[in-house]
Design a protein around this motif. Structure first.
Motif, short mmCIF file in Angstrom:
data_model
loop_
_atom_site.label_atom_id
_atom_site.label_comp_id
_atom_site.label_asym_id
_atom_site.label_seq_id
_atom_site.Cartn_x
_atom_site.Cartn_y
_atom_site.Cartn_z
N TRP A 280 -8.54 -5.72 6.75
CA TRP A 280 -8.23 -6.96 6.04
C TRP A 280 -8.06 -8.11 7.03
O TRP A 280 -8.62 -9.19 6.84
CB TRP A 280 -6.98 -6.78 5.19
N VAL B 231 -12.18 0.18 -0.76
CA VAL B 231 -11.69 1.22 -1.67
C VAL B 231 -12.68 2.38 -1.78
O VAL B 231 -12.26 3.51 -2.03
CB VAL B 231 -11.28 0.67 -3.06
N LEU C 47 0.84 -1.21 0.00
CA LEU C 47 0.00 0.00 0.00
C LEU C 47 0.87 1.25 0.00
O LEU C 47 0.52 2.26 -0.63
CB LEU C 47 -0.97 -0.01 1.19
N LYS D 292 2.21 1.66 -3.54
CA LYS D 292 1.10 2.20 -4.33
C LYS D 292 0.94 3.68 -4.06
O LYS D 292 0.80 4.49 -4.98
CB LYS D 292 -0.18 1.44 -3.98
N HIS D 293 1.03 4.07 -2.81
CA HIS D 293 0.87 5.47 -2.42
C HIS D 293 1.97 6.34 -3.04
O HIS D 293 1.69 7.43 -3.55
CB HIS D 293 0.88 5.61 -0.90
N MET E 113 -6.76 0.10 6.81
CA MET E 113 -7.12 -0.85 5.76
C MET E 113 -6.53 -2.23 6.05
O MET E 113 -7.19 -3.25 5.83
CB MET E 113 -6.65 -0.32 4.40
N SER F 228 -5.04 0.23 -4.90
CA SER F 228 -5.46 -0.60 -3.76
C SER F 228 -6.21 -1.84 -4.21
O SER F 228 -6.06 -2.91 -3.62
CB SER F 228 -6.32 0.22 -2.80
N VAL G 132 -3.62 -4.33 -5.10
CA VAL G 132 -2.98 -4.91 -3.91
C VAL G 132 -3.90 -5.93 -3.25
O VAL G 132 -3.47 -7.05 -2.92
CB VAL G 132 -2.58 -3.79 -2.91
N PHE G 133 -5.16 -5.59 -3.05
CA PHE G 133 -6.06 -6.52 -2.37
C PHE G 133 -6.41 -7.73 -3.21
O PHE G 133 -6.65 -8.82 -2.67
CB PHE G 133 -7.31 -5.80 -1.87
N TYR H 291 -3.82 3.47 5.66
CA TYR H 291 -3.33 2.14 5.27
C TYR H 291 -3.25 1.20 6.46
O TYR H 291 -3.52 0.01 6.32
CB TYR H 291 -1.99 2.25 4.55
N GLU I 281 -11.69 4.32 1.13
CA GLU I 281 -10.40 4.96 0.86
C GLU I 281 -10.58 6.18 -0.03
O GLU I 281 -9.96 7.22 0.21
CB GLU I 281 -9.43 3.98 0.19
N HIS J 257 -5.52 6.12 -6.62
CA HIS J 257 -5.23 5.40 -5.38
C HIS J 257 -6.10 4.17 -5.25
O HIS J 257 -5.62 3.09 -4.86
CB HIS J 257 -5.42 6.32 -4.17
#
Length: 130
Positions: free
Chosen positions: A124, A72, A15, A18-19, A120, A54, A57-58, A117, A75, A50
């Motif tokens: 998860w 998301v 994350l 990604k950011h 998040m 995400s 990633v997920f 994050y 987010e 973004h």
């Protein structure tokens, strides 16, 4: 993927990667201009970048689509508003990169995104069966 310490740290690290790309490499001039206006299409597009990251990633982490869509969406809302708050404050104070207050605002913005994050990753672990 089971939620071990290693997988949670990897999730947060991805994350963060990604950011970095979404905030520092993939912003267009439209995304960067006029950000002190609340309903700003560029900021909405930036938050969408973004979200796309995400989602990737997920998906890698095997999260179900129901979780991904909820996380998301949250987010997007949070990122949009954090960025607006920073832009609005920076505009009102007429902050420039040569001022310490500019960097405090930028630092707070990044800190709040990082906390997002962490949240998040917590979601998860809490809501995605391992």
């Amino acid at each position: 993927m089971p939620a071990t310490l290693g997988t949670v740290l990897l999730l947060v690290a991805l994350l963060q990667v990604k950011h970095m790309f979404a905030d520092f490499y993939l912003q267009t001039p439209k995304m960067l201009s006029g950000r002190g206006v609340y309903f700003h299409a560029g900021r909405a597009q930036h938050a969408l970048v973004h979200v796309i990251g995400s989602v990737i990633v997920f998906v890698i982490f095997g999260a179900p689509w129901s979780f991904i869509l909820v996380i998301v969406a949250l987010e997007w809302i949070i990122h949009f508003n954090i960025d607006f708050a920073k832009a609005s404050y920076s505009d009102k104070k007429q902050l420039q990169p040569n001022q310490a207050a500019y960097w405090r605002a930028a630092g707070l913005d990044q800190f709040l995104h990082n906390l997002t994050y962490v949240g998040m990753a917590w979601a998860w672990v809490e809501f995605v069966p391992g």
